[in-house]
Motif scaffolding. Structure first.
Motif, PDB file in Angstrom:
ATOM      1  N   THR A 242       0.829  -1.218   0.000  1.00  0.00           N
ATOM      2  CA  THR A 242       0.000   0.000   0.000  1.00  0.00           C
ATOM      3  C   THR A 242       0.856   1.257   0.000  1.00  0.00           C
ATOM      4  OG1 THR A 242      -0.121   0.086   2.420  1.00  0.00           O
ATOM      5  CG2 THR A 242      -1.788  -1.236   1.272  1.00  0.00           C
ATOM      6  N   ALA A 243       2.205   1.068   0.006  1.00  0.00           N
ATOM      7  CA  ALA A 243       3.100   2.229   0.020  1.00  0.00           C
ATOM      8  C   ALA A 243       4.215   2.006  -0.998  1.00  0.00           C
ATOM      9  CB  ALA A 243       3.685   2.450   1.422  1.00  0.00           C
ATOM     10  N   LEU A 244       4.887   3.077  -1.444  1.00  0.00           N
ATOM     11  CA  LEU A 244       5.980   2.985  -2.399  1.00  0.00           C
ATOM     12  C   LEU A 244       7.327   2.962  -1.670  1.00  0.00           C
ATOM     13  CD1 LEU A 244       4.775   5.491  -5.160  1.00  0.00           C
ATOM     14  CD2 LEU A 244       4.675   2.985  -5.209  1.00  0.00           C
ATOM     15  N   GLY A 245       8.352   2.399  -2.362  1.00  0.00           N
ATOM     16  CA  GLY A 245       9.705   2.381  -1.815  1.00  0.00           C
ATOM     17  C   GLY A 245       9.869   1.425  -0.650  1.00  0.00           C
ATOM     18  N   THR A 246       9.107   0.344  -0.633  1.00  0.00           N
ATOM     19  CA  THR A 246       9.204  -0.614   0.482  1.00  0.00           C
ATOM     20  C   THR A 246       9.726  -1.968   0.027  1.00  0.00           C
ATOM     21  OG1 THR A 246       6.896  -1.287   0.147  1.00  0.00           O
ATOM     22  CG2 THR A 246       7.321   0.504   1.709  1.00  0.00           C
ATOM     23  N   TRP A 247      10.253  -2.074  -1.212  1.00  0.00           N
ATOM     24  CA  TRP A 247      10.743  -3.378  -1.709  1.00  0.00           C
ATOM     25  C   TRP A 247      12.214  -3.558  -1.356  1.00  0.00           C
ATOM     26  CZ3 TRP A 247      14.722  -3.328  -5.270  1.00  0.00           C
ATOM     27  CH2 TRP A 247      14.961  -2.102  -5.923  1.00  0.00           C
ATOM     28  N   THR A 248      12.591  -4.818  -1.262  1.00  0.00           N
ATOM     29  CA  THR A 248      13.992  -5.179  -0.987  1.00  0.00           C
ATOM     30  C   THR A 248      14.384  -6.356  -1.872  1.00  0.00           C
ATOM     31  OG1 THR A 248      13.406  -6.731   0.784  1.00  0.00           O
ATOM     32  CG2 THR A 248      13.867  -4.444   1.418  1.00  0.00           C
ATOM     33  N   CYS A 249      15.711  -6.460  -2.130  1.00  0.00           N
ATOM     34  CA  CYS A 249      16.272  -7.651  -2.773  1.00  0.00           C
ATOM     35  C   CYS A 249      16.799  -8.562  -1.668  1.00  0.00           C
ATOM     36  CB  CYS A 249      17.419  -7.293  -3.726  1.00  0.00           C
ATOM     37  SG  CYS A 249      16.866  -6.549  -5.275  1.00  0.00           S
TER      38      CYS A 249
END
Length: 727
Positions: A242-249
């Motif tokens: 529900t938010a942007l910039g919360t992904w990780t590798c």
């Protein structure tokens, strides 16, 4: 009496009561023994009937009905419209009508029936006349729109996102900055409008605002990097859709590390982790060893090694090391720590193992002798004690004794001061080389000397050659005018034909000496070879002389050089003009030759057959024989080595292994397993165990190993991705 005809079908007297009454035409009817009840269907009979229908209804496509068929009831027939048309008329064709919108009779093939109502439309019949069929139309009810047709309208359009109606959206999506979508914008499909989230967000809701989400690991959007992780063979996780910039590798197991908004640097320390290629799985390092993973990058596996802890040395890749402790090299409590080097002595640790301590030795450098175990050596050298040059290159015993001389070393702490002394009665002394021994047998008293023999006989004593190897050559010579001389005794003074005639010149011209063996007889003179030449005498002519440089004494001769070294001397050309042609040859099993000097003999214990040789032992095991030091003094140091592709430590014989996964051979795996992205394992690795290698599946793939062929591997993605599902 009733206007009917009587008929008797059988007039015989025996058949009575069978007469019949028959109705007159156009009526019909027959009765036996009584008057008939006559009938007439005015819709059917036409002949002889003035009151009958005679096709008036049929011609109009209508049905004729006669309600009373008695002959007494005439002119009562009617024409009835065929259903579903309505209408009837007595004694003539009826005027028919039909409302195709209201009629439900299935026999009306042109009627609308429920066609319009099923489409939520209104049916309109512009002309209900029976002759005007198939002209009804379906009309869309407001606010829907559509062209009327003799079927459902084409179709009735009603977009609940645009129009205003009881079921319409009425701006509900736009208020949430979402897009309204009516998947079926027609009257027949109501209450189906949806609010759709605007890309790249996703989410849909029926009849209301949607809850919008954005999985940055799945979709393409500004700031999303779904391909960044996949390109690095990592898992992408969006921790809050529900938010942007919360992904990780995220690194894939067993690697560790997570990096927000970028590729993670994955690492695996194979010395501390527990994985298929890690030290814990394959077997830890031994005691006093340290596991080292030089590159913990997750893409670099099977590079860990076991290194022996100082002062031990040794390492091995992906296995426990074999440690050694050379007390001459490293520094430790029991080590030499430079003791030998300080005194210019080599240090030797014959058992460089951790369990063999304080056994190092300081050895005296050649030609000195002496050693010290765990301490410096006290070195001495008697340069006259060594028999040949291979034991001591500076020593002189062999040199002196080869010349029949005595070696003396006046100071054993100094190198190169030895002396060769001529044995009595010879005279002469030289330092570090053979002495030039001389003896005048006429002037010296000795067992083979003249000892005054010539003087006693009134003759002259002459020693023609004072060299030490020319003994017994003193002569007694007659006093002139007597002629005669004899070697080693009193001369018989006679006429010497060598002196009296020109015979001596014949010999001297040939470089020979003339001798008259019997001065009492004529023609007894001979020419004799002069040393170093040798050969049979020539009677009254020059002798056939040769020069054997192995036995003669001359400037170019061997002078016992070969025999002193325990070697054979060979002169292949004894012509007197062919000098400097002798060679020294080593005596088998030693090998080596040298021209004009002693040969440097070697013995390769892998080639000849000798007491310490090993050629047969290695050949019987199909191994290579190696002699690391072929010097004559280095005996019994051969060993066997494994022949590729076999490997293993050397020995007598060697212990050979064959890892068909790593070696290159006809039965070896080669790249079979690697090409199938599988791991190759040789379960036995014995030299005699071939064609038993296996290809094994690499986790997460599983499957039975393939013997000398790729395995059939499968991946259960529910097990591999269990974390994703349970999350």
């Amino acid at each position: 009496d009733v206007g009917q005809a009587c008929h008797d079908p059988d007039h015989s007297a025996a058949v009575l009561g069978n007469w019949k009454c028959t109705c007159p035409l156009p009526s019909r009817g027959v009765a036996v023994g009584t008057a008939s009840s006559c009938t007439i269907d005015e819709c059917v009979v036409t002949a002889n009937c003035t009151s009958c229908e005679k096709g008036a209804c049929a011609d109009a496509g209508q049905t004729c009905e006669d309600p009373d068929h008695s002959a007494a009831s005439l002119d009562d027939w009617t024409c009835t419209c065929p259903p579903p048309a309505q209408g009837s008329q007595p004694t003539q064709a009826a005027e028919c009508s039909i409302d195709e919108c209201e009629e439900t009779d299935v026999r009306c093939v042109t009627c609308a029936r429920d066609t319009c109502s099923a489409a939520q439309q209104t049916c309109q019949e512009p002309n209900p006349s029976s002759v005007s069929l198939g002209d009804w139309v379906c009309v869309c009810p407001p606010p829907s729109r559509g062209e009327g047709a003799q079927r459902a309208a084409d179709p009735c359009e009603l977009d609940e996102c645009i129009d205003t109606c009881g079921t319409c959206a009425k701006g509900a999506c736009g208020a949430k900055q979402q897009r309204c979508v009516d998947p079926a914008p027609v009257l027949a499909s109501l209450d189906d409008w949806e609010c759709h989230c605007l890309l790249p967000e996703s989410g849909t809701a029926e009849q209301g605002a949607a809850t919008c989400t954005l999985d940055e690991c799945v979709v393409d959007c500004t700031g999303c990097e779904k391909d960044v992780c996949e390109a690095a063979d990592q898992d992408c996780t969006d921790h809050d859709i529900t938010a942007l910039g919360t992904w990780t590798c995220d690194c894939r197991s067993p690697a560790m590390e997570t990096q927000a908004l970028d590729v993670a640097r994955c690492f695996i320390n194979e010395c501390t982790y527990n994985c298929r290629t890690c030290a814990i799985s394959t077997g830890p390092c031994g005691a006093r060893q340290t596991c080292i993973d030089p590159d913990t990058d997750a893409g670099v596996l099977e590079d860990w090694r076991c290194e022996c802890d100082y002062p031990l040395s040794g390492q091995r890749l992906i296995a426990s090391a074999e440690c050694t402790l050379d007390e001459c090299v490293v520094s430790c409590d029991t080590c030499a720590n430079g003791t030998c080097a300080t005194h210019g002595q080599p240090c030797n640790d014959h058992k460089p193992y951790p369990d063999s301590l304080n056994d190092w030795e300081c050895a005296c450098p050649p030609p000195f002798s002496g050693k010290g175990v765990g301490a410096r050596a006290h070195c001495v050298v008697d340069e006259c004690a060594f028999g040949n040059s291979t034991e001591c290159t500076t020593c002189g015993k062999g040199t002196c004794e080869a010349q029949g001389q005595v070696c003396e070393d006046p100071d054993t702490t100094v190198i190169g001061n030895w002396l060769c002394r001529c044995p009595a009665p010879l005279q002469g002394t030289e330092e570090a080389r053979p002495a030039r021994c001389t003896i005048d047998e006429c002037a010296t008293t000795c067992g083979h000397c003249a000892n005054g023999t010539c003087a006693t006989a009134g003759q002259t004593c002459n020693d023609p050659n004072h060299e030490a190897d020319r003994l017994h050559d003193w002569e007694c010579t007659c006093q002139l005018p007597a002629v005669g001389s004899v070697t080693g005794g009193v001369a018989d003074c006679l006429l010497d034909e060598c002196k009296a005639a020109n015979n001596e010149r014949i010999c001297t011209d040939a470089g020979q000496s003339c001798r008259d063996d019997d001065e009492r007889a004529g023609g007894s003179w001979v020419c004799e070879c002069i040393a170093p030449l040798s050969g049979p005498v020539g009677e009254a002519q020059p002798a056939a002389c040769v020069l054997d440089e192995c036995t003669a004494d001359c400037p170019t001769c061997a002078h016992a050089t070969c025999t002193a070294a325990g070697q054979n001397c060979t002169d292949t050309d004894t012509d007197p003009s062919a000098t400097s042609g002798w060679t020294c040859e080593c005596i088998a099993p030693q090998q080596g030759t040298a021209s004009l000097r002693a040969a440097d003999c070697v013995i390769d214990e892998c080639v000849p057959k000798c007491a310490t040789c090993g050629a047969t032992v290695c050949a019987d095991e199909q191994q290579a024989c190696v002699d690391p030091d072929i010097d004559v003094g280095a005996d019994d140091d051969w060993y066997c080595e494994c022949i590729a592709p076999q490997t293993g430590p050397p020995g007598r014989p060697a212990t050979c292994m064959l890892d068909e996964c790593r070696a290159d051979c006809a039965t070896c795996a080669g790249t079979t397993c690697a090409d199938a992205q599988q791991r190759c394992v040789d379960p036995k690795k014995l030299a005699g165990s071939i064609a038993d290698w296996e290809c094994r599946c690499v986790p997460p793939a599983t499957g039975d190993p393939g013997v000398t062929a790729p395995a059939h591997c499968e991946v259960d993605e529910c097990i591999v991705n269990a974390g994703t599902c349970t999350a």
